[in-house]
Scaffold this motif. Structure first.
Motif, PDB file in Angstrom:
ATOM      1  N   ARG A 680       0.813  -1.217   0.000  1.00 11.78           N
ATOM      2  CA  ARG A 680       0.000   0.000   0.000  1.00 11.78           C
ATOM      3  C   ARG A 680       0.848   1.269   0.000  1.00 11.78           C
ATOM      4  NH1 ARG A 680      -5.509  -0.673   1.470  1.00 11.78           N
ATOM      5  NH2 ARG A 680      -5.996  -2.850   1.834  1.00 11.78           N
ATOM      6  N   THR A 684       0.291   4.154  -2.597  1.00 11.77           N
ATOM      7  CA  THR A 684      -0.228   5.448  -2.155  1.00 11.77           C
ATOM      8  C   THR A 684       0.457   6.581  -2.918  1.00 11.77           C
ATOM      9  OG1 THR A 684      -0.557   4.501   0.014  1.00 11.77           O
ATOM     10  CG2 THR A 684      -0.655   6.901  -0.131  1.00 11.77           C
ATOM     11  N   PHE A 689       0.415  10.836  -6.829  1.00 12.51           N
ATOM     12  CA  PHE A 689       1.088  11.643  -7.854  1.00 12.51           C
ATOM     13  C   PHE A 689       0.445  11.478  -9.215  1.00 12.51           C
ATOM     14  CE2 PHE A 689       4.579  11.878  -4.740  1.00 12.51           C
ATOM     15  CZ  PHE A 689       4.731  13.253  -4.753  1.00 12.51           C
ATOM     16  N   GLU A 691      -2.719  11.110  -9.722  1.00  8.02           N
ATOM     17  CA  GLU A 691      -3.912  11.965  -9.660  1.00  8.02           C
ATOM     18  C   GLU A 691      -3.513  13.441  -9.771  1.00  8.02           C
ATOM     19  OE1 GLU A 691      -6.944   9.147  -7.074  1.00  8.02           O
ATOM     20  OE2 GLU A 691      -6.539  11.201  -6.403  1.00  8.02           O
TER      21      GLU A 691
ATOM     22  N   ASN B  13       7.884  10.239  -0.166  1.00  8.77           N
ATOM     23  CA  ASN B  13       7.055  10.509  -1.333  1.00  8.77           C
ATOM     24  C   ASN B  13       5.630  10.866  -0.949  1.00  8.77           C
ATOM     25  OD1 ASN B  13       9.175  10.128  -3.034  1.00  8.77           O
ATOM     26  ND2 ASN B  13       8.696   7.952  -3.425  1.00  8.77           N
ATOM     27  N   ILE B  14       5.131  10.182   0.088  1.00  9.34           N
ATOM     28  CA  ILE B  14       3.766  10.491   0.534  1.00  9.34           C
ATOM     29  C   ILE B  14       3.718  11.879   1.154  1.00  9.34           C
ATOM     30  CG2 ILE B  14       1.894   9.777   2.098  1.00  9.34           C
ATOM     31  CD1 ILE B  14       2.809   6.890   1.648  1.00  9.34           C
ATOM     32  N   GLU B  16       5.514  14.358   0.349  1.00  7.50           N
ATOM     33  CA  GLU B  16       5.553  15.337  -0.738  1.00  7.50           C
ATOM     34  C   GLU B  16       4.181  15.480  -1.406  1.00  7.50           C
ATOM     35  OE1 GLU B  16       8.850  15.166  -3.317  1.00  7.50           O
ATOM     36  OE2 GLU B  16       8.118  16.825  -4.559  1.00  7.50           O
ATOM     37  N   ALA B  17       3.511  14.346  -1.619  1.00  9.47           N
ATOM     38  CA  ALA B  17       2.203  14.363  -2.268  1.00  9.47           C
ATOM     39  C   ALA B  17       1.190  15.137  -1.434  1.00  9.47           C
ATOM     40  CB  ALA B  17       1.723  12.940  -2.519  1.00  9.47           C
ATOM     41  N   PHE B  20       1.847  18.810  -1.240  1.00 13.91           N
ATOM     42  CA  PHE B  20       1.450  19.478  -2.481  1.00 13.91           C
ATOM     43  C   PHE B  20      -0.058  19.780  -2.477  1.00 13.91           C
ATOM     44  CE2 PHE B  20      -0.349  19.257  -6.732  1.00 13.91           C
ATOM     45  CZ  PHE B  20       0.453  20.123  -7.454  1.00 13.91           C
ATOM     46  N   LEU B  21      -0.844  18.743  -2.079  1.00 10.52           N
ATOM     47  CA  LEU B  21      -2.302  18.886  -2.091  1.00 10.52           C
ATOM     48  C   LEU B  21      -2.754  19.966  -1.101  1.00 10.52           C
ATOM     49  CD1 LEU B  21      -3.354  15.113  -2.214  1.00 10.52           C
ATOM     50  CD2 LEU B  21      -3.487  16.799  -4.085  1.00 10.52           C
ATOM     51  N   ARG B  24      -1.746  23.594  -1.962  1.00 13.44           N
ATOM     52  CA  ARG B  24      -2.561  24.105  -3.032  1.00 13.44           C
ATOM     53  C   ARG B  24      -3.911  24.586  -2.513  1.00 13.44           C
ATOM     54  NH1 ARG B  24      -3.772  20.101  -7.905  1.00 13.44           N
ATOM     55  NH2 ARG B  24      -5.244  19.354  -6.365  1.00 13.44           N
ATOM     56  N   ALA B  84      -1.735   2.377   6.084  1.00 10.16           N
ATOM     57  CA  ALA B  84      -1.666   1.318   5.081  1.00 10.16           C
ATOM     58  C   ALA B  84      -2.236   0.019   5.641  1.00 10.16           C
ATOM     59  CB  ALA B  84      -0.215   1.094   4.659  1.00 10.16           C
ATOM     60  N   LYS B 105      -4.732   3.850   3.084  1.00 11.58           N
ATOM     61  CA  LYS B 105      -3.905   4.091   1.906  1.00 11.58           C
ATOM     62  C   LYS B 105      -4.097   2.911   0.965  1.00 11.58           C
ATOM     63  CE  LYS B 105      -0.187   6.293   4.591  1.00 11.58           C
ATOM     64  NZ  LYS B 105       1.137   6.025   5.178  1.00 11.58           N
ATOM     65  N   PRO B 106      -4.031   3.035  -0.338  1.00 17.64           N
ATOM     66  CA  PRO B 106      -3.894   4.333  -0.999  1.00 17.64           C
ATOM     67  C   PRO B 106      -5.233   5.067  -1.052  1.00 17.64           C
ATOM     68  CG  PRO B 106      -3.940   2.555  -2.623  1.00 17.64           C
ATOM     69  CD  PRO B 106      -4.029   1.910  -1.279  1.00 17.64           C
ATOM     70  N   PHE B 107      -5.120   6.322  -0.992  1.00 18.65           N
ATOM     71  CA  PHE B 107      -6.351   7.139  -0.953  1.00 18.65           C
ATOM     72  C   PHE B 107      -6.465   7.949  -2.255  1.00 18.65           C
ATOM     73  CE2 PHE B 107      -2.837   9.010   1.424  1.00 18.65           C
ATOM     74  CZ  PHE B 107      -2.528  10.080   0.623  1.00 18.65           C
ATOM     75  N   SER B 108      -7.673   8.426  -2.492  1.00 20.45           N
ATOM     76  CA  SER B 108      -7.799   9.349  -3.633  1.00 20.45           C
ATOM     77  C   SER B 108      -7.604  10.752  -3.103  1.00 20.45           C
ATOM     78  CB  SER B 108      -9.170   9.181  -4.302  1.00 20.45           C
ATOM     79  OG  SER B 108     -10.057  10.176  -3.873  1.00 20.45           O
ATOM     80  N   ASN B 109      -6.938  11.560  -3.882  1.00 20.23           N
ATOM     81  CA  ASN B 109      -6.611  12.914  -3.421  1.00 20.23           C
ATOM     82  C   ASN B 109      -7.870  13.692  -3.054  1.00 20.23           C
ATOM     83  OD1 ASN B 109      -4.057  12.196  -3.959  1.00 20.23           O
ATOM     84  ND2 ASN B 109      -3.804  13.446  -5.836  1.00 20.23           N
ATOM     85  N   ALA B 110      -8.918  13.483  -3.854  1.00 20.18           N
ATOM     86  CA  ALA B 110     -10.152  14.223  -3.621  1.00 20.18           C
ATOM     87  C   ALA B 110     -10.773  13.848  -2.278  1.00 20.18           C
ATOM     88  CB  ALA B 110     -11.144  13.916  -4.742  1.00 20.18           C
TER      89      ALA B 110
END
Lengths: 893, 126
Positions: A680, A684, A689, A691, B13-14, B16-17, B20-21, B24, B84, B105-110
């Motif tokens: 996962r 994730t 990224f 999306e 990496n998570i 950073e993601a 970013f969201l 914004r 996770a 996780k994994p999730f949708s950004n929305a």
């Protein structure tokens, strides 16, 4: 001429010698020394020679002089029994031993349900039957004394007085010999040894006289044969009826005489001795009889008319002035008489004291005997008195019969009486249907007829009115003792034996058939008739081992086979015994009883052991039946117990299996949870990224590139993870097939280092010693490289030194090839050193490139290759050792 | 007034993601990747929202949440837990510990952004 005093001196000296021999033998027997010699078949065979009494020593010659070759029948009967009926004797001996029989009366009584009445009957019969025999010995000794006395000019010899003193002397002799101590088995090693010595003296004396007569007087074998032909011995006709009868009588007497029973059965220490005695004893008899006819023929020839042929053995040498030979001959006769008297008196006194005196004494005391020493003294006293009484009987018989009758005649009377025991004895051994009633009937009838037709007519001297013999009692003709039921013309001996033995057997069989045996009789009957099925073979014939076997058989029935065997084996080891049977020591018996009482109760256990060891009135078979029942119940309960054991074992197995499954399930859950987490996490990032890339307008190009790179990296991470998982799964399941090939360690390391460090900007400095690495390998080189690569890559990833370096050290020991990978970083914390080989174990999260499966895979691989990988402590930095078994590397050398 | 969020997460990496969201969307983002001192970091930052991972080095997210709820003033602070390990018992544990929203996780950004806005709105109304 030898003086009477010298003769008496020689006699006394001889008696003292016998005493010393007997005493020494007893001492040896008690100490166990010389046991092999004392228990040899030779001594046994020689002791059987008490069959040859003064009657055979002196009387045979007289017999031959009067009746020609008929004397041979006396030797023929026993020889036939020994040679042709060896197996029957073995059975008799086996029964006697297994039943711990002490006398012939005991045997008969024991067979027929321990009947004391029968024991008394047989004892009385034996005493009455043997009394003439003892009188015979008195007569022969007295006669031989008188020969010397008459030749002694100074002697004031009186036959009357001397016979009394001879009787008294023999009584004292027998008492001193036979009742010095009490032996539980009624064995007398001393007496038997002395008797064996006397047997030798007899034989030597008779052979010496024979040689003197044949070669000294007659002038060789041919001349002797001529003389025999010339004498009336050669003219005697063989009368077949008498021959058969007397052969039968002597055979019967050989079996039934109390003294024969004593030496043959009671004193027997080893059943196997019978095998040797079966030819050795007839041989002895043959040698004894060899010179009888020559002596008789020469005696008749050279001795004056009217000389007693019974004494030729003495008088012939004396007449030739051979005093020393005569003295030897006298000693031979003396030996014959004394040995017979001692053993007979011993055997009879055992019977009288055990079956008559002791029961009376015990009954006369309320509550029975309480002090064992008390009983012992009473028994010894009873024996001594019995011997005196038996000797007194013999003395009175002698005086009553006037001492006139020929030796052989007296002997036959005795044989006839004793033979009456035969039907009951043989029937008891071979016919299960024989009963106490039958035995009593047969014995009574036979005994009565013997007294009437044989004993009384032979007593003479007015004991039986003369008119009875000629006209019959009260004038009834068919009751005449020598012509019963009108059968006339038979020889009196044949007549008497025919009637007494015939009716004895008839009554015995008939009464047995119509009567019913008691349970005890039935059991004893089975024990006797089937003795070979119940008792041990010859191997077990020392009493103690036979007992141990019985104990073992019984214990097996009660405790179960294995447990009993284990118990006995343990005890045997404890005692240091070589076999698997221990000696029945008191300590062992006590333990065994405790053991058994746990199964059958204290009373039953005590009774069972008492039966086998002590001998109570319940038979072993009887107890076996009880034991069998108990064993069946026990087996049933054992089966139940076994079932319940099995159930609980199954339940435990299930519990264990369940626990194992639960554990595996927990491990699986944890593993899946770990795998899920590891999958996962990169997903994730990828999703987030991707999306972002999809949904975000106006992203800078460099961001787009960077985010795509992240997605790419994470996707690679996922692939690696899946590869690792599959690899581990294959390795763990053992389905991996090794691709074994030959190679060189240095080459494998070269490849591994270059692969592991490829793509790193600042690869660590690898330090190697090429000379050590020139090791040929025979293993799965790709798998080995995988391990090396993993370790080198780990060092590259985790080494936290400023200038990371890795040292690869190769060492060879006789058993292993070690390859150590040591970096110069801070190493792995001590608490994590073992954990690193677990799945998903990661010491640090930073720079985490993998899922934590690498070292777990390495360990699996190395174990498949027969080696191992381990963490080395105290090497400064992180240090791993890869070990390969030397065989894999050296095999290629 | 700017909205502040503290992100406790150890995967670069998570981080950073999510950064970013949230950036914004107008959030001020503070990140921290060690579990051991996460409670102190949150307390000191006193944010409008906490996004919390569960598998963390030093101290796991469940314990961090429990400890956080003990502190006065942080009892109702919106905490979005991202993990996770999405098993039912994890969700239960998280709810017991006082989580505001639990997402796997994994999730949708929305979804994440909806949850963040939702939680913030609820907190603002009270």
């Amino acid at each position: 001429m030898a003086s009477l005093n010298l003769l008496i001196l020689v006699c006394l000296g001889y008696v003292v010698l016998l005493f010393l021999v007997a005493f020494a033998a007893d001492r040896f027997a008690a100490q166990g020394a010389g046991a092999r010699w004392l228990r040899s078949p030779l001594v046994y065979t020689l002791s059987l020679s008490i069959y040859c009494t003064a009657w055979t020593f002196y009387g045979a010659v007289g017999y031959a002089a009067r009746s020609g070759l008929e004397f041979v029948t006396i030797y023929l009967g026993p020889s036939l029994v020994m040679m042709a009926w060896w197996w029957g004797l073995r059975k008799l001996v086996r029964v006697g031993r297994s039943q711990r029989v002490t006398s012939i009366a005991d045997l008969i009584s024991s067979r027929y349900g321990k009947s004391n009445l029968l024991a008394i009957g047989v004892t009385v019969l034996a005493v009455i039957g043997v009394t003439p025999y003892i009188a015979l010995q008195l007569q022969s000794i007295t006669l031989s004394f008188s020969i010397f006395a008459e030749a002694d000019p100074n002697g004031t010899y009186s036959a009357e007085r001397s016979v009394f003193w001879v009787a008294a002397g023999l009584a004292v002799f027998a008492i001193l010999f036979g009742t010095r101590n009490l032996d539980a088995n009624e064995r007398h090693h001393g007496v038997v040894t002395a008797v064996a010595l006397e047997a030798v003296v007899k034989l030597v004396a008779l052979v010496a006289v024979g040689i003197f007569v044949v070669w000294g007087l007659a002038g060789g074998i041919g001349a002797t044969l001529d003389r025999i032909d010339a004498s009336k011995i050669g003219q005697w006709q063989v009368e077949s009826g008498r021959w058969a009868t007397i052969t039968f009588l002597s055979a019967a007497a050989f079996l039934c005489l109390p003294r024969m029973f004593q030496v043959m059965v009671v004193e027997n220490v080893d059943e196997r001795h019978l095998r040797i005695a079966s030819w050795a004893f007839p041989l002895y008899l043959l040698i004894m009889s060899l010179f009888v006819v020559p002596i008789a023929a020469v005696g008749l020839d050279i001795m004056p008319e009217g000389a007693n042929p019974d004494l030729f053995v003495l008088t012939v040498p004396l007449s030739q002035g051979q005093e020393t030979l005569a003295m030897l001959s006298f000693l031979g006769g003396f030996s014959s008489a004394t040995s017979m008297v001692i053993v007979a008196a011993m055997a009879l006194s055992t019977m009288v004291s055990n079956h008559i005196v002791m029961p009376i004494w015990l009954n006369s005391r309320e509550g029975g005997a309480s002090v064992s020493g008390d009983v012992r003294n009473v028994v010894l006293m009873a024996r001594r008195i019995s011997i005196a009484v038996v000797m007194a009987f013999g003395y009175f018989y002698y005086t009553l019969s006037g001492g006139g009758a020929a030796l052989a005649a007296i002997g036959l009377v005795s044989f006839g009486g004793i033979a009456q025991i035969l039907p009951a004895m043989l029937g008891g051994l071979f016919w299960r249907g024989a009963t106490r009633t039958g035995a009593l009937a047969g014995l009574t009838v036979g005994f009565g007829l013997w007294v009437y037709t044989m004993l009384l007519p032979n007593l003479g001297g007015g004991v039986m009115p003369q008119i009875w013999l000629t006209e019959g009692p009260l004038g009834i003709g068919w009751l005449r003792p020598t012509a019963l039921f009108g059968i006339e013309g038979l020889d009196p001996t044949v007549h008497a034996v025919l009637w007494s033995m015939g009716l004895n057997t008839l009554f015995f069989c008939a009464a047995s058939l119509v009567s019913f045996p008691s349970p005890l009789e039935r059991l004893q009957g089975a024990q006797f008739v089937n003795v070979f099925e119940h008792s041990a073979g010859p191997r077990g014939w020392t009493g103690s081992v036979a007992q141990s076997e019985d104990l073992m058989i019984m214990s097996q029935r009660i405790l179960g086979g294995e447990e009993a065997r284990a118990l006995f084996l343990r005890e045997a080891r404890r005692q240091g015994a070589r076999g698997h049977l221990p000696d029945p020591t008191p300590g062992f018996l006590e333990r065994l009883e405790r053991e058994l009482s746990g199964s059958v109760g204290a009373a039953a256990a005590h009774a069972m052991i008492g039966q086998i060891v002590g001998g109570s009135s319940v038979s072993v078979e009887d107890l076996w039946a009880v034991a069998d029942e108990t064993a069946q119940m026990l087996e049933y309960s054992n089966q139940l117990e076994a079932k319940s054991d099995e159930l609980s074992r199954t339940a435990k197995k299930l519990r264990d299996a369940n626990e194992k499954l639960t554990h595996i399930s927990l491990q699986k859950d944890a593993f899946l949870s770990q795998v899920s987490h590891e999958l996962r996490t990169p997903m994730t990032s990828i999703r987030a990224f991707s999306e972002i890339l999809r949904d975000t307008d106006g992203l800078a190009d460099e961001d787009k590139t960077r985010y795509a790179a992240i997605i790419h990296g994470e996707a690679q991470r996922l692939t690696r993870l899946l590869d690792d998982l599959l690899d581990l799964s294959v390795l763990e399941s053992g389905q991996v097939s090794l691709n074994t090939g030959a190679g060189n360690l240095g080459d494998v390391l070269d490849h591994s280092v270059s692969t592991a460090l490829a793509g790193w900007d600042t690869p660590l400095q690898v330090q190697r010693r090429r000379t050590d690495e020139d090791v040929p390998l025979e293993t799965d080189l790709d798998r080995l490289a995988q391990v090396f690569i993993n370790l080198i890559a780990n060092a590259q990833k985790y080494c936290d030194a400023e200038r990371p370096g890795l040292q690869i050290v190769v060492q060879q020991t006789p058993d292993f090839l070690h390859v150590d990978f040591v970096d110069n970083g801070s190493g792995i914390p001590e608490d994590a050193q073992q954990m690193v080989f677990e799945k998903f174990a990661r010491v640090s999260t930073e720079k985490a490139g993998g899922a934590g499966l690498g070292l777990a895979i390495c360990r699996e691989i190395m174990q498949r290759l027969g080696g191992d990988v381990s963490y080395l402590r105290g090497r400064g930095g992180g240090a791993f050792r890869v070990s390969l078994p030397a065989a894999l590397s050296l095999a290629a050398q | 007034m700017s909205r502040r969020v503290v992100l406790i997460e150890d995967e670069p990496n998570i981080i950073e993601a999510i950064r970013f969201l949230l950036t914004r969307d107008g959030w001020q983002v503070e990140t921290h990747s060690d579990g051991a001192d996460a409670v102190e970091v949150i307390r000191a930052a006193n944010p409008d929202l906490v996004i919390l991972d569960v598998m963390l080095p030093g101290k796991n997210g469940m314990d961090i949440l429990k400890d956080l709820r003990e502190i006065e003033g942080f009892e109702t602070l919106p905490v979005l837990m991202l993990t996770a390990r999405g098993q039912a018992k994890d969700r239960e544990m998280a709810e017991k510990a006082g989580v505001s929203r639990f997402m796997t996780k994994p999730f949708s950004n929305a979804e994440v952004m909806d949850a963040v806005r939702d939680l913030h709105a609820q907190a603002s109304q009270q």
